[in-house]
Design a protein around this motif. Structure first.
Motif, PDB file in Angstrom:
ATOM      1  N   VAL A 177     -19.381   2.293  -5.558  1.00  0.00           N
ATOM      2  CA  VAL A 177     -18.550   1.090  -5.484  1.00  0.00           C
ATOM      3  C   VAL A 177     -17.316   1.209  -6.377  1.00  0.00           C
ATOM      4  O   VAL A 177     -16.193   0.899  -5.961  1.00  0.00           O
ATOM      5  CB  VAL A 177     -19.371  -0.162  -5.876  1.00  0.00           C
ATOM      6  N   ILE A 178     -17.506   1.683  -7.610  1.00  0.00           N
ATOM      7  CA  ILE A 178     -16.355   1.783  -8.510  1.00  0.00           C
ATOM      8  C   ILE A 178     -15.407   2.900  -8.074  1.00  0.00           C
ATOM      9  O   ILE A 178     -14.186   2.800  -8.244  1.00  0.00           O
ATOM     10  CB  ILE A 178     -16.813   1.967  -9.972  1.00  0.00           C
ATOM     11  N   CYS A 179     -15.948   3.947  -7.458  1.00  0.00           N
ATOM     12  CA  CYS A 179     -15.086   5.002  -6.912  1.00  0.00           C
ATOM     13  C   CYS A 179     -14.263   4.461  -5.741  1.00  0.00           C
ATOM     14  O   CYS A 179     -13.061   4.742  -5.630  1.00  0.00           O
ATOM     15  CB  CYS A 179     -15.920   6.187  -6.450  1.00  0.00           C
ATOM     16  N   ALA A 180     -14.901   3.696  -4.865  1.00  0.00           N
ATOM     17  CA  ALA A 180     -14.190   3.108  -3.732  1.00  0.00           C
ATOM     18  C   ALA A 180     -13.112   2.142  -4.217  1.00  0.00           C
ATOM     19  O   ALA A 180     -12.003   2.088  -3.659  1.00  0.00           O
ATOM     20  CB  ALA A 180     -15.175   2.386  -2.814  1.00  0.00           C
ATOM     21  N   SER A 181     -13.416   1.390  -5.259  1.00  0.00           N
ATOM     22  CA  SER A 181     -12.429   0.475  -5.824  1.00  0.00           C
ATOM     23  C   SER A 181     -11.238   1.235  -6.385  1.00  0.00           C
ATOM     24  O   SER A 181     -10.086   0.820  -6.220  1.00  0.00           O
ATOM     25  CB  SER A 181     -13.080  -0.368  -6.930  1.00  0.00           C
ATOM     26  N   ALA A 182     -11.505   2.377  -7.045  1.00  0.00           N
ATOM     27  CA  ALA A 182     -10.420   3.188  -7.586  1.00  0.00           C
ATOM     28  C   ALA A 182      -9.514   3.703  -6.480  1.00  0.00           C
ATOM     29  O   ALA A 182      -8.283   3.734  -6.619  1.00  0.00           O
ATOM     30  CB  ALA A 182     -10.995   4.358  -8.389  1.00  0.00           C
ATOM     31  N   VAL A 183     -10.108   4.097  -5.355  1.00  0.00           N
ATOM     32  CA  VAL A 183      -9.303   4.545  -4.212  1.00  0.00           C
ATOM     33  C   VAL A 183      -8.450   3.400  -3.685  1.00  0.00           C
ATOM     34  O   VAL A 183      -7.271   3.582  -3.342  1.00  0.00           O
ATOM     35  CB  VAL A 183     -10.218   5.102  -3.101  1.00  0.00           C
ATOM     36  N   ALA A 184      -9.028   2.201  -3.637  1.00  0.00           N
ATOM     37  CA  ALA A 184      -8.268   1.029  -3.188  1.00  0.00           C
ATOM     38  C   ALA A 184      -7.075   0.763  -4.112  1.00  0.00           C
ATOM     39  O   ALA A 184      -5.973   0.433  -3.654  1.00  0.00           O
ATOM     40  CB  ALA A 184      -9.178  -0.198  -3.130  1.00  0.00           C
ATOM     41  N   VAL A 185      -7.286   0.918  -5.412  1.00  0.00           N
ATOM     42  CA  VAL A 185      -6.196   0.740  -6.372  1.00  0.00           C
ATOM     43  C   VAL A 185      -5.125   1.810  -6.163  1.00  0.00           C
ATOM     44  O   VAL A 185      -3.921   1.530  -6.204  1.00  0.00           O
ATOM     45  CB  VAL A 185      -6.729   0.782  -7.817  1.00  0.00           C
ATOM     46  N   PHE A 187      -4.206   3.192  -3.491  1.00  0.00           N
ATOM     47  CA  PHE A 187      -3.415   2.889  -2.303  1.00  0.00           C
ATOM     48  C   PHE A 187      -2.763   1.507  -2.369  1.00  0.00           C
ATOM     49  O   PHE A 187      -2.231   1.018  -1.368  1.00  0.00           O
ATOM     50  CB  PHE A 187      -4.276   3.010  -1.053  1.00  0.00           C
ATOM     51  N   GLY A 188      -2.807   0.882  -3.559  1.00  0.00           N
ATOM     52  CA  GLY A 188      -2.067  -0.352  -3.784  1.00  0.00           C
ATOM     53  C   GLY A 188      -2.669  -1.607  -3.195  1.00  0.00           C
ATOM     54  O   GLY A 188      -1.953  -2.605  -3.030  1.00  0.00           O
ATOM     55  N   LEU A 189      -3.961  -1.604  -2.888  1.00  0.00           N
ATOM     56  CA  LEU A 189      -4.566  -2.800  -2.312  1.00  0.00           C
ATOM     57  C   LEU A 189      -4.711  -3.920  -3.329  1.00  0.00           C
ATOM     58  O   LEU A 189      -4.643  -5.099  -2.985  1.00  0.00           O
ATOM     59  CB  LEU A 189      -5.939  -2.456  -1.709  1.00  0.00           C
ATOM     60  N   TYR A 190      -4.931  -3.566  -4.578  1.00  0.00           N
ATOM     61  CA  TYR A 190      -4.953  -4.541  -5.667  1.00  0.00           C
ATOM     62  C   TYR A 190      -4.817  -3.805  -6.982  1.00  0.00           C
ATOM     63  O   TYR A 190      -4.893  -2.571  -7.032  1.00  0.00           O
ATOM     64  CB  TYR A 190      -6.232  -5.396  -5.648  1.00  0.00           C
ATOM     65  N   GLN A 191      -4.593  -4.554  -8.055  1.00  0.00           N
ATOM     66  CA  GLN A 191      -4.452  -3.976  -9.379  1.00  0.00           C
ATOM     67  C   GLN A 191      -5.825  -3.649  -9.962  1.00  0.00           C
ATOM     68  O   GLN A 191      -6.820  -4.304  -9.647  1.00  0.00           O
ATOM     69  CB  GLN A 191      -3.711  -4.945 -10.318  1.00  0.00           C
ATOM     70  N   GLN A 192      -5.844  -2.631 -10.814  1.00  0.00           N
ATOM     71  CA  GLN A 192      -7.121  -2.249 -11.415  1.00  0.00           C
ATOM     72  C   GLN A 192      -7.689  -3.362 -12.278  1.00  0.00           C
ATOM     73  O   GLN A 192      -8.885  -3.683 -12.187  1.00  0.00           O
ATOM     74  CB  GLN A 192      -6.958  -0.979 -12.244  1.00  0.00           C
ATOM     75  N   VAL A 193      -6.852  -3.927 -13.140  1.00  0.00           N
ATOM     76  CA  VAL A 193      -7.295  -5.063 -13.958  1.00  0.00           C
ATOM     77  C   VAL A 193      -7.025  -6.330 -13.149  1.00  0.00           C
ATOM     78  O   VAL A 193      -5.959  -6.939 -13.222  1.00  0.00           O
ATOM     79  CB  VAL A 193      -6.568  -5.104 -15.307  1.00  0.00           C
ATOM     80  N   SER A 194      -7.980  -6.703 -12.327  1.00  0.00           N
ATOM     81  CA  SER A 194      -7.866  -7.845 -11.427  1.00  0.00           C
ATOM     82  C   SER A 194      -9.265  -8.339 -11.109  1.00  0.00           C
ATOM     83  O   SER A 194     -10.264  -7.720 -11.509  1.00  0.00           O
ATOM     84  CB  SER A 194      -7.137  -7.451 -10.140  1.00  0.00           C
ATOM     85  N   VAL A 195      -9.349  -9.434 -10.391  1.00  0.00           N
ATOM     86  CA  VAL A 195     -10.659  -9.968 -10.023  1.00  0.00           C
ATOM     87  C   VAL A 195     -11.435  -8.974  -9.143  1.00  0.00           C
ATOM     88  O   VAL A 195     -12.608  -8.675  -9.425  1.00  0.00           O
ATOM     89  CB  VAL A 195     -10.517 -11.334  -9.317  1.00  0.00           C
TER      90      VAL A 195
END
Length: 236
Positions: A177-185, A187-195
């Motif tokens: 999950v955290i790896c997938a979130s990092a990939v999303a960050v 590609f600019g889908l959201y900021q790392q320090v965000s909800v």
């Protein structure tokens, strides 16, 4: 206290230290990383230095978890256990690069305060570059590398049953999950320090805290390997 029991306590304490140091470092860095006018507020450099110290502690504790657990988890799969140690070393190295970049930002902003014209523009550009380096190391280290390392250790814990399996499952879920979130960050889908970024980090946080508490309070579950036998007997 047996050798494995001491190992469990040491590893558990180190995991708690990683959580505390990571959060403290992030909070203390905010005066510099969050500034938009490239000027350090009075006393902010002290806070940043404390933040850097916290991240030094974090890097040492990250390596320490791998080294401490290796003698125990290698009994089930030495290759995966060695991969975990190497992964933690890589994670710590990335964190150290981020520490250097943040401390360099402080130096530049102190110089920027007395600079004007072209010199000021050059320092401001360098400032932005160093902040960007830190942001990328924060993404690659405490997110991607951490996620991969979490999967390796959680797999070992799941197979060996050294801890209750629900704890290992937290790691097996949280790592991807955290790896997938990092990939999303990336590609600019959201900021790392965000909800969304914080929500994606919760399973790994729960994994590390629950693992730490288990190791400190009860240690490893009894098994043939922790009693001097072979890991294969308990690895189902």
């Amino acid at each position: 206290m047996s050798s494995d029991r001491r190992t469990a306590v040491v590893a558990g304490v180190l995991f708690l230290i990683t959580e505390i140091a990571a959060i403290a470092g992030l909070v203390l860095y905010r005066p510099v990383l969050g500034a938009t006018d490239h000027a350090v507020a009075p006393g902010a450099d002290t806070w940043v230095s404390l933040g850097a110290l916290c991240e030094v502690v974090l890097a040492v504790a990250v390596v320490g978890t791998g080294v401490a657990l290796f003698p125990v988890v290698k009994r089930w799969n030495e290759g995966v256990a060695l991969g975990y140690v190497c992964g933690r070393l890589l994670e710590a190295a990335v964190i150290v690069v981020g520490i250097v970049s943040v401390l360099s930002v402080v130096t530049l902003r102190q110089d920027l305060a007395g600079a004007a014209g072209a010199d000021g523009d050059s320092l401001a550009a360098a400032d932005k570059s160093l902040v960007a380096i830190h942001d990328w190391t924060f993404l690659l280290g405490p997110n991607i590398a951490l996620g991969l390392n979490t999967v390796l250790l959680a797999y070992l814990m799941y197979r060996s049953r050294l801890v209750p399996r629900f704890i290992a499952v937290l790691g097996l879920v949280g790592g991807p999950v955290i790896c997938a979130s990092a990939v999303a960050v990336m590609f600019g889908l959201y900021q790392q320090v965000s909800v969304p970024g914080s929500a994606a980090a919760l399973p790994v946080f729960a994994w590390e805290v629950s693992l730490a508490v288990r190791l400190i309070t009860k240690g490893f579950r009894p098994s043939p390997a922790t009693s001097g036998g072979t890991g294969q007997a308990a690895g189902g």
